[in-house]
Enzyme design. Structure first.
Site, short mmCIF file in Angstrom:
data_model
loop_
_atom_site.label_atom_id
_atom_site.label_comp_id
_atom_site.label_asym_id
_atom_site.label_seq_id
_atom_site.Cartn_x
_atom_site.Cartn_y
_atom_site.Cartn_z
N VAL A 127 4.53 3.61 -2.54
CA VAL A 127 3.89 3.25 -3.71
C VAL A 127 2.86 3.91 -4.14
CG1 VAL A 127 5.02 0.89 -3.47
CG2 VAL A 127 2.63 1.25 -2.80
N GLU A 128 2.55 3.95 -5.65
CA GLU A 128 1.49 4.78 -5.94
C GLU A 128 1.49 6.25 -5.75
OE1 GLU A 128 -2.37 3.24 -6.24
OE2 GLU A 128 -1.74 1.38 -6.92
N GLY A 129 2.61 6.88 -5.83
CA GLY A 129 2.68 8.06 -5.46
C GLY A 129 3.24 8.25 -3.97
N SER A 186 -5.00 -3.71 -10.16
CA SER A 186 -4.87 -2.03 -10.04
C SER A 186 -4.32 -1.79 -11.74
CB SER A 186 -4.08 -1.92 -8.93
OG SER A 186 -3.82 -0.49 -8.77
#
Ligand code: FAD
Length: 783
Positions: free
Chosen positions: A459-461, A169
């Site tokens: 996670v990731e926003g 990622s």
């Protein structure tokens, strides 16, 4: 006479309006100039980092939905992602093998890590370098293949899937591929591809989580000693947390703000956020401790450094990329976000659908499989229909990446809604399996997923922020045909050119809004029955396309009126912005579901999944409209908008119980539809594996049902009245001894009971578990 005068006045007004609107220099002078001035004064201030975030990535299908008149032919024409022979073979062999090498209970309760064999296998087989091109020794897989792999691994063990997901990622490999110098690429990419290097990426610090651009970590350009020589470099101080793989990484991507107070690189003193690759052995770099993220047991931890000197060559892309870190991160964010969380959470949902569905048929109470009670059918229906929709979204969004898109808004929609639905699916699964899900142990197939669901949400926003700020906020700026142009015009240092651009955008915008208003009224009054839909779509889905077009038009109109009435205030009215984001998202989810139905050749048996998912989602979109309009700051305008959008009431009710029943039924019986729904689930067909045992017990349960029916008839006829042993467990023995069932039938029942016993049992441990003894007690299965 009076009438003639009135007509003359009206004619003069029309001519005047035509002159103003039709002659750009005139309308600029008389109208646009004043509007431009006001617009500039109310336009919220935007930092460079905010602008980079908003402008990063591309606009894809969500742009069509945003603009009010989606071209369905475009959606239907997007190629259906497919695996190459090599990727398929990897799924069938390496991925299967990797799953077999991990035991989730062992990982989460005994080793607190994956076994050394599992680590060695995923490194050697290139799992950590799926996105790295073949030229650098990576697997060079498509985004879709990458998604398939992560989905399947997630049905087995979160530590396995996260450890594979993260290096593929947003992190060192992705950043190097796009921005690395040739030397950096040549050195690192082959080593990352083969697992000789383990990467991590550290952006988050205790003082900057969601607001990551405000990281306090800093670097000062200076001279220092490097490998025995005085060199130009940076003295970096950082305090990071939550970095996945950090405790075991060999190279860490580090984000910090770079300053050049002595002007050693140029005149700019605050150079900006910079990303560097810091090898583990760098003197002063400290990473090795770990956090404990909800029993997930993937490696995750903090990292620190105080005045650590490192050469400028550590900067990804070299010194010329100093200060470009934030832009780099934002540009690459959409790709990983399109794949990682949508895939891992779809995997969890697939596993839940398969195992909970099977369990609900194997487990019976009140002499009936629990999955047949209407009350239990309700959560089963959600599990089935949501899993179908989530997987549709995952595949379509990964497919977009393979088409070269970096869909910033679509990836945020996919991330938010797939993780939220996974939360619902896993929660529902826990309710259906009762105490079985609560008592942890090797035979609990869902408890760990339940514990770990918040990881994907955060996670990731983090999800609340994503829904409140990104979905509509970024959508409005990126997907709207005029908003970004107007903003860019306002920021143009050449004020004259700015006014010309603004005037053009403004009048385009006005025409666009009026068009949508008229179309919204027409579609509302006609129930959208006259909306043109491609002839090629399945007849049973035709109305959905028509209603989606109607919702899209209404949404476009509403978005414009809201921006007009609230202006920059809309950014702060997060509840309202979130509801607009919901409407856009629901349309994206429905589009993906319709696309899946067509791509999979309109499977008749899957139709209930598709229908229920669409009704539920359209109903939710409608509720989002209602919530928005009911809370519109100006009540009169809110009511007027309601009349325009829903002049004849609401088109959608909650999905029907009849379809819900069909969905639930589909989950509790083996079928091609159930296999399609859970296609990526790892199912080891052995009694010693929790999910495999359910599968075997399900087959045995179905075979045994006619025999159970025979016994029940005998019971009803009073054959076993007052007999000892006529209880739910031993009645088979009694029926056999009384000749109600044959030897073969009795053998079948015994096997079913044996498997059922394995499935419904939970683990127990010595009372001092956690201090001295860690072995679960194996149970004797009942005959
Ligand atoms: C297991 C795990 C792995 C991670 N891996 C990495 C990694 O590898 N590298 C890395 O750099 N980071 C990583 N992170 C960090 C992750 O990205 C952050 O946790 C995330 O950005 C949220 O920050 P926070 O936890 O500090 O929450 P906060 O920022 O404190 O947010 C708290 C809550 O407020 C909400 N919120 C914040 N601002 C707003 C707003 N303006 N409007 C509405 N709501 C808002 C958030 O949505 C959240 O619900 C990881 C985190 C975890 C838990």
């Amino acid at each position: 006479m009076i009438l003639q005068a009135l007509l003359l006045v009206v004619a003069l007004m029309i001519v005047g309006a035509l002159l103003i609107f039709g002659i750009p220099p005139l309308r600029r002078a008389l109208l646009s100039k004043a509007v431009f001035k006001t617009y500039k004064s109310i336009l919220p201030q935007m930092s460079e980092t905010e602008r980079d975030a908003l402008e990063a990535g591309t606009v894809w299908w969500e742009g069509e939905l945003f603009q009010g008149d989606p071209d369905w032919n475009k959606l239907l024409a997007y190629p259906v992602p497919k695996l190459t022979a090599e990727e398929q073979s990897f799924m069938d062999n390496e991925v299967e093998q990797a799953c077999s090498l991990v035991d989730d209970w062992q990982v989460t309760s005994e080793l607190h890590d994956m076994s050394p064999e599992a680590w060695a296998y995923i490194k050697e087989k290139g799992f950590l370098g799926m996105i790295i091109p073949k030229a650098y020794g990576g697997l060079g897989f498509s985004a879709y293949a990458h998604s398939q792999v992560v989905t399947k691994l997630s049905t087995r063990c979160s530590a396995l899937s996260v450890s594979v997901m993260v290096p593929n990622s947003l992190g060192p490999a992705e950043l190097l591929m796009h921005y690395g110098t040739d030397e950096q690429k040549k050195y690192y990419l082959p080593r990352l591809a083969k697992g000789l290097e383990i990467p991590a990426f550290a952006l988050t610090s205790p003082w900057a989580g969601s607001d990551a651009a405000s990281i306090p970590d800093s670097g000062i350009v200076c001279k220092g000693q490097w490998q025995g020589k005085e060199s130009l470099g940076m003295r970096v101080t950082w305090d990071k947390r939550y970095a996945t793989l950090a405790p075991i990484c060999t190279v860490m991507g580090l984000a910090f703000r770079l300053y050049d107070p002595d002007g050693l690189l140029g005149s700019k003193k605050d150079i900006g956020i910079t990303c560097a690759l810091v090898p583990r052995e760098t003197p002063g770099a400290d990473f090795g401790r770990r956090h404990f993220p909800l029993n997930a047991m993937f490696m995750n931890g903090p990292s620190h450094g105080q005045d650590v000197f490192m050469p400028l060559d550590y900067i990804i892309g070299g010194p010329k990329m100093a200060g470009q870190g934030w832009r780099m991160l934002m540009e690459c964010l959409a790709t990983g976000r399109s794949i990682s969380l949508p895939s891992s959470n779809s995997g969890m949902a697939q596993m839940t659908a398969r195992a909970v569905g099977g369990y609900a048929r194997v487990r019976s109470q009140f002499k009936m499989a629990v999955g047949r009670f209407e009350g239990v059918e309700e959560p089963l229906t959600r599990i089935g229909a949501y899993t179908y929709m989530m997987d549709a979204v995952r595949k379509m969004t990964a497919g977009a990446v393979d088409l070269g898109e970096k869909p910033s808004v679509a990836s945020a929609i996919a991330k938010y809604h797939v993780t939220e639905r996974a939360r619902q699916v896993v929660n529902d699964g826990m309710d259906v399996i009762g105490g079985k899900g609560i008592c942890l142990g090797p035979s609990n197939f869902l408890g760990r997923a339940y514990q770990q669901i918040p990881v994907g949400i955060t996670v990731e926003g983090a999800n609340i922020l994503t829904r409140s700020l990104i979905l509509f906020g970024q959508g409005a700026i990126r997907c709207h045909p005029y908003v970004l142009k107007e903003m860019q015009a306002a920021h143009n240092p050449d004020a004259e050119q700015g006014l010309i651009d603004f005037d053009k955008a403004l009048f385009g915008h006005i025409a666009y809004t009026i068009r949508h208003c008229l179309r919204a009224i027409m579609k509302g009054l006609t129930g959208s029955h006259f909306v043109k839909v491609p002839d090629s779509v399945a007849p049973e889905t035709r109305r959905y396309y028509q209603q989606l077009t109607r919702f899209s038009t209404a949404f476009a109109f509403l978005a414009d009126i809201s921006m007009l009435v609230m202006g920059g205030e809309l950014k702060r009215r997060e509840r309202l912005s979130a509801r607009l984001g919901d409407i856009l998202s629901m349309m994206y989810l429905c589009s993906a579901t319709l696309k899946r139905y067509e791509s999979e050749d309109r499977q008749k048996e899957d139709a209930p999944l598709m229908h229920w998912a669409i009704w539920d989602t359209m109903y939710k979109a409608q509720m989002a409209f209602d919530g928005f309009l009911a809370n519109f700051p100006n009540k009169f305008i809110g009511r007027l908008l309601n009349r325009i959008i829903f002049p004849l009431g609401h088109p959608y009710d909650v999905p029907s119980d009849k379809i819900g029943h069909q969905v639930a039924k589909l989950l509790i019986s083996p079928s091609a539809a159930r296999d399609r729904l859970t296609a990526e689930t790892y199912v080891p067909m052995v009694e010693t594996e929790a999910v495999g045992a359910i599968e075997l017990a399900l087959n045995a349960t179905i075979e045994a049902e006619p025999i159970d029916a025979k016994i029940r008839s005998a019971e009803k006829a009073g054959m076993f009245r007052d007999m000892p042993g006529a209880n739910v467990r031993d009645v088979a023995q009694l029926a056999f001894s009384m000749g109600v069932i044959t030897t073969e039938e009795f053998a079948l029942l015994k096997r079913r009971n044996h498997l059922r016993d394995i499935v419904i049992r939970v683990d127990d441990f010595p009372h001092d578990y956690g201090f001295y003894q860690r072995q679960p007690v194996a149970h004797k299965a009942a005959a």
